[in-house]
Motif scaffolding. Structure first.
Motif, PDB file in Angstrom:
ATOM      1  N   LEU A 172       0.819  -1.209   0.000  1.00  0.00           N
ATOM      2  CA  LEU A 172       0.000   0.000   0.000  1.00  0.00           C
ATOM      3  C   LEU A 172       0.854   1.262   0.000  1.00  0.00           C
ATOM      4  O   LEU A 172       0.384   2.331  -0.363  1.00  0.00           O
ATOM      5  N   ARG A 173       2.115   1.131   0.398  1.00  0.00           N
ATOM      6  CA  ARG A 173       2.970   2.320   0.500  1.00  0.00           C
ATOM      7  C   ARG A 173       3.431   2.846  -0.858  1.00  0.00           C
ATOM      8  O   ARG A 173       3.926   3.962  -0.953  1.00  0.00           O
ATOM      9  N   ARG A 174       3.297   2.049  -1.911  1.00  0.00           N
ATOM     10  CA  ARG A 174       3.773   2.472  -3.220  1.00  0.00           C
ATOM     11  C   ARG A 174       2.944   3.639  -3.752  1.00  0.00           C
ATOM     12  O   ARG A 174       1.742   3.715  -3.531  1.00  0.00           O
ATOM     13  N   VAL A 175       3.610   4.517  -4.491  1.00  0.00           N
ATOM     14  CA  VAL A 175       2.975   5.745  -4.977  1.00  0.00           C
ATOM     15  C   VAL A 175       1.748   5.431  -5.815  1.00  0.00           C
ATOM     16  O   VAL A 175       0.693   6.064  -5.671  1.00  0.00           O
ATOM     17  N   GLU A 176       1.862   4.442  -6.698  1.00  0.00           N
ATOM     18  CA  GLU A 176       0.741   4.136  -7.578  1.00  0.00           C
ATOM     19  C   GLU A 176      -0.468   3.629  -6.793  1.00  0.00           C
ATOM     20  O   GLU A 176      -1.620   3.875  -7.181  1.00  0.00           O
ATOM     21  N   ALA A 177      -0.221   2.928  -5.666  1.00  0.00           N
ATOM     22  CA  ALA A 177      -1.327   2.460  -4.832  1.00  0.00           C
ATOM     23  C   ALA A 177      -2.017   3.631  -4.143  1.00  0.00           C
ATOM     24  O   ALA A 177      -3.252   3.707  -4.084  1.00  0.00           O
ATOM     25  N   VAL A 178      -1.229   4.546  -3.608  1.00  0.00           N
ATOM     26  CA  VAL A 178      -1.784   5.724  -2.942  1.00  0.00           C
ATOM     27  C   VAL A 178      -2.604   6.553  -3.921  1.00  0.00           C
ATOM     28  O   VAL A 178      -3.709   7.014  -3.596  1.00  0.00           O
ATOM     29  N   GLU A 179      -2.096   6.725  -5.135  1.00  0.00           N
ATOM     30  CA  GLU A 179      -2.802   7.539  -6.126  1.00  0.00           C
ATOM     31  C   GLU A 179      -4.098   6.884  -6.580  1.00  0.00           C
ATOM     32  O   GLU A 179      -5.070   7.570  -6.895  1.00  0.00           O
ATOM     33  N   ARG A 180      -4.128   5.548  -6.590  1.00  0.00           N
ATOM     34  CA  ARG A 180      -5.363   4.848  -6.953  1.00  0.00           C
ATOM     35  C   ARG A 180      -6.450   5.144  -5.925  1.00  0.00           C
ATOM     36  O   ARG A 180      -7.611   5.394  -6.284  1.00  0.00           O
ATOM     37  N   ILE A 181      -6.104   5.139  -4.669  1.00  0.00           N
ATOM     38  CA  ILE A 181      -7.080   5.447  -3.617  1.00  0.00           C
ATOM     39  C   ILE A 181      -7.466   6.918  -3.650  1.00  0.00           C
ATOM     40  O   ILE A 181      -8.635   7.280  -3.506  1.00  0.00           O
ATOM     41  N   ARG A 182      -6.496   7.766  -3.891  1.00  0.00           N
ATOM     42  CA  ARG A 182      -6.768   9.208  -3.958  1.00  0.00           C
ATOM     43  C   ARG A 182      -7.746   9.520  -5.091  1.00  0.00           C
ATOM     44  O   ARG A 182      -8.600  10.417  -4.966  1.00  0.00           O
ATOM     45  N   ALA A 183      -7.652   8.782  -6.182  1.00  0.00           N
ATOM     46  CA  ALA A 183      -8.528   9.018  -7.328  1.00  0.00           C
ATOM     47  C   ALA A 183      -9.987   8.733  -6.998  1.00  0.00           C
ATOM     48  O   ALA A 183     -10.887   9.277  -7.649  1.00  0.00           O
ATOM     49  N   TRP A 184     -10.235   7.886  -6.007  1.00  0.00           N
ATOM     50  CA  TRP A 184     -11.611   7.619  -5.584  1.00  0.00           C
ATOM     51  C   TRP A 184     -12.208   8.800  -4.808  1.00  0.00           C
ATOM     52  O   TRP A 184     -13.407   8.842  -4.580  1.00  0.00           O
ATOM     53  N   ALA A 185     -11.372   9.715  -4.350  1.00  0.00           N
ATOM     54  CA  ALA A 185     -11.794  10.922  -3.631  1.00  0.00           C
ATOM     55  C   ALA A 185     -12.726  10.606  -2.463  1.00  0.00           C
ATOM     56  O   ALA A 185     -13.821  11.174  -2.354  1.00  0.00           O
ATOM     57  N   PRO A 186     -12.305   9.729  -1.541  1.00  0.00           N
ATOM     58  CA  PRO A 186     -13.188   9.396  -0.416  1.00  0.00           C
ATOM     59  C   PRO A 186     -13.269  10.533   0.594  1.00  0.00           C
ATOM     60  O   PRO A 186     -12.299  11.259   0.816  1.00  0.00           O
ATOM     61  N   ASP A 187     -14.450  10.676   1.204  1.00  0.00           N
ATOM     62  CA  ASP A 187     -14.590  11.587   2.337  1.00  0.00           C
ATOM     63  C   ASP A 187     -14.079  10.937   3.618  1.00  0.00           C
ATOM     64  O   ASP A 187     -13.572  11.612   4.516  1.00  0.00           O
ATOM     65  N   VAL A 188     -14.233   9.626   3.704  1.00  0.00           N
ATOM     66  CA  VAL A 188     -13.782   8.878   4.872  1.00  0.00           C
ATOM     67  C   VAL A 188     -13.380   7.477   4.416  1.00  0.00           C
ATOM     68  O   VAL A 188     -13.953   6.922   3.476  1.00  0.00           O
ATOM     69  N   ILE A 189     -12.351   6.940   5.051  1.00  0.00           N
ATOM     70  CA  ILE A 189     -11.942   5.551   4.846  1.00  0.00           C
ATOM     71  C   ILE A 189     -12.260   4.785   6.122  1.00  0.00           C
ATOM     72  O   ILE A 189     -11.947   5.253   7.218  1.00  0.00           O
ATOM     73  N   VAL A 190     -12.885   3.628   5.984  1.00  0.00           N
ATOM     74  CA  VAL A 190     -13.194   2.757   7.116  1.00  0.00           C
ATOM     75  C   VAL A 190     -12.327   1.505   7.008  1.00  0.00           C
ATOM     76  O   VAL A 190     -12.285   0.860   5.956  1.00  0.00           O
ATOM     77  N   VAL A 191     -11.645   1.166   8.110  1.00  0.00           N
ATOM     78  CA  VAL A 191     -10.722   0.032   8.134  1.00  0.00           C
ATOM     79  C   VAL A 191     -11.184  -0.980   9.176  1.00  0.00           C
ATOM     80  O   VAL A 191     -11.523  -0.613  10.304  1.00  0.00           O
ATOM     81  N   ALA A 192     -11.189  -2.259   8.790  1.00  0.00           N
ATOM     82  CA  ALA A 192     -11.463  -3.353   9.732  1.00  0.00           C
ATOM     83  C   ALA A 192     -10.571  -4.521   9.362  1.00  0.00           C
ATOM     84  O   ALA A 192     -10.816  -5.208   8.371  1.00  0.00           O
ATOM     85  N   ALA A 193      -9.490  -4.716  10.117  1.00  0.00           N
ATOM     86  CA  ALA A 193      -8.590  -5.857   9.920  1.00  0.00           C
ATOM     87  C   ALA A 193      -8.088  -5.939   8.485  1.00  0.00           C
ATOM     88  O   ALA A 193      -8.205  -6.974   7.830  1.00  0.00           O
TER      89      ALA A 193
END
Length: 319
Positions: A69-90
């Motif tokens: 997840l630390r790779r730049v391309e992974a971060v940019e993929r999530i950023r492109a979704w433009a989330p207001d909030v991220i929810v994490v469970a395990a």
């Protein structure tokens, strides 16, 4: 007050994450799901998708499975979704600041303990091993630390007598999902301000290796019973008999005269095999030989009379 529903990205992988994903999907627009890559599993070591991936695909939700997840391309993929909030469970990977800073409302994590008690990867097992009578779930706004972020909500849950790690984890998954659904609207509306965790009462629950599930028969029987419960059903508390691994899936501590002095010695307690402990004995209610199906202890010993009188091996950390 803004009534626009928040754009949510969900991050999770195992069964624990599924109740939260299911509830979110039924109430909010999920713009994406991030889960671990498919891994080999089971006796055949076939590559399988995570429960989270299977649900998301069935619901038509976009799925992303970065190896790192630390790779730049992974971060940019999530950023492109433009989330207001991220929810994490395990989810199973550490979230770096580059991800934590993406959503305007931050990253919420559902943790299976009453923080700050049992920070880390194995809070359910740690609570049972310690003999806690209560635990719970905490919804926390994540920061860069290990489960150190401010608290959005908590719910206390009793640990039931005889409850295994798997049973407790499943119960906490449902309770955590419900708690998130209750508080998320007010959190999004700015009506809940996360509160810093107390500085007192911090304990750690680091990731537990399979070998840590080995049984040390020199321990008191009540501790051994908690050990069996904590690691059931997986990885399964285990001992060694005739050079093979024997899992103990259910056990019950008893006190009194065990008719043997050597910890690890097997004798018959009513119709069940029992093992001498450092204090008292542990009745083997359900066991499983390597490569075999689980069996009740009474049926197991009827077919393996040579178990009686045997001395089972102790497994200690670092050995």
């Amino acid at each position: 007050m803004c009534n626009v529903e928040p754009r949510i990205v969900f991050m999770g992988t195992p069964e624990f994450a599924l109740p939260t994903l299911e509830r979110l999907a039924s109430h909010y627009p999920l713009v994406g799901v991030v889960t671990q890559p498919d891994r080999p599993a089971g006796r055949g070591r076939h590559v399988v998708a995570s429960p989270v991936k299977e649900f998301a695909l069935a619901e038509g939700i976009p799925v992303f499975q970065p190896e790192r997840l630390r790779r730049v391309e992974a971060v940019e993929r999530i950023r492109a979704w433009a989330p207001d909030v991220i929810v994490v469970a395990a989810y199973g990977q550490i979230l770096r600041p580059s991800v934590l800073e993406i959503p305007r409302l931050g990253v919420l994590n559902i943790h299976a303990s009453l923080l700050p008690r049992w920070r880390g990867a194995a809070p359910v097992q740690a609570a049972i091993l310690a003999g806690d009578t209560v635990t719970g779930v905490t919804i926390m706004k994540m920061d860069e630390g290990l489960d150190t972020g401010p608290i959005v909500a908590k719910r206390e849950v009793p640990i039931l007598p005889g409850e295994t790690g798997g049973e407790l984890e499943a119960r906490l998954a449902e309770i955590g999902a419900q708690l998130l659904l209750e508080v998320l609207p007010d959190y999004v509306a700015g009506l809940i301000q996360p509160q810093p965790q107390p500085e007192e009462g911090v304990t750690l629950a680091p990731r537990i290796s399979t070998e840590a599930a080995g049984i040390d028969w020199t321990c008191p029987a009540d501790k051994l019973e908690r050990h069996v419960r904590a690691f059931a059903p997986t990885p399964g508390a285990f001992t060694t008999w005739n050079g093979a691994r024997l899992k103990v899936l259910r056990g019950e501590a008893v006190t009194g005269n065990t008719k043997a002095d050597c910890p690890g010695t097997v004798f018959l307690w009513e119709k069940y095999p029992a093992v001498v402990a450092g204090e008292g004995a542990l009745i083997l209610l359900q066991v499983q030989m390597a490569g075999k199906r689980p069996m009740n202890g009474d049926a197991f010993v009827r077919g393996r009379k040579d178990l009686l009188g045997a001395v089972l091996s102790s497994h200690r950390p670092g050995e």
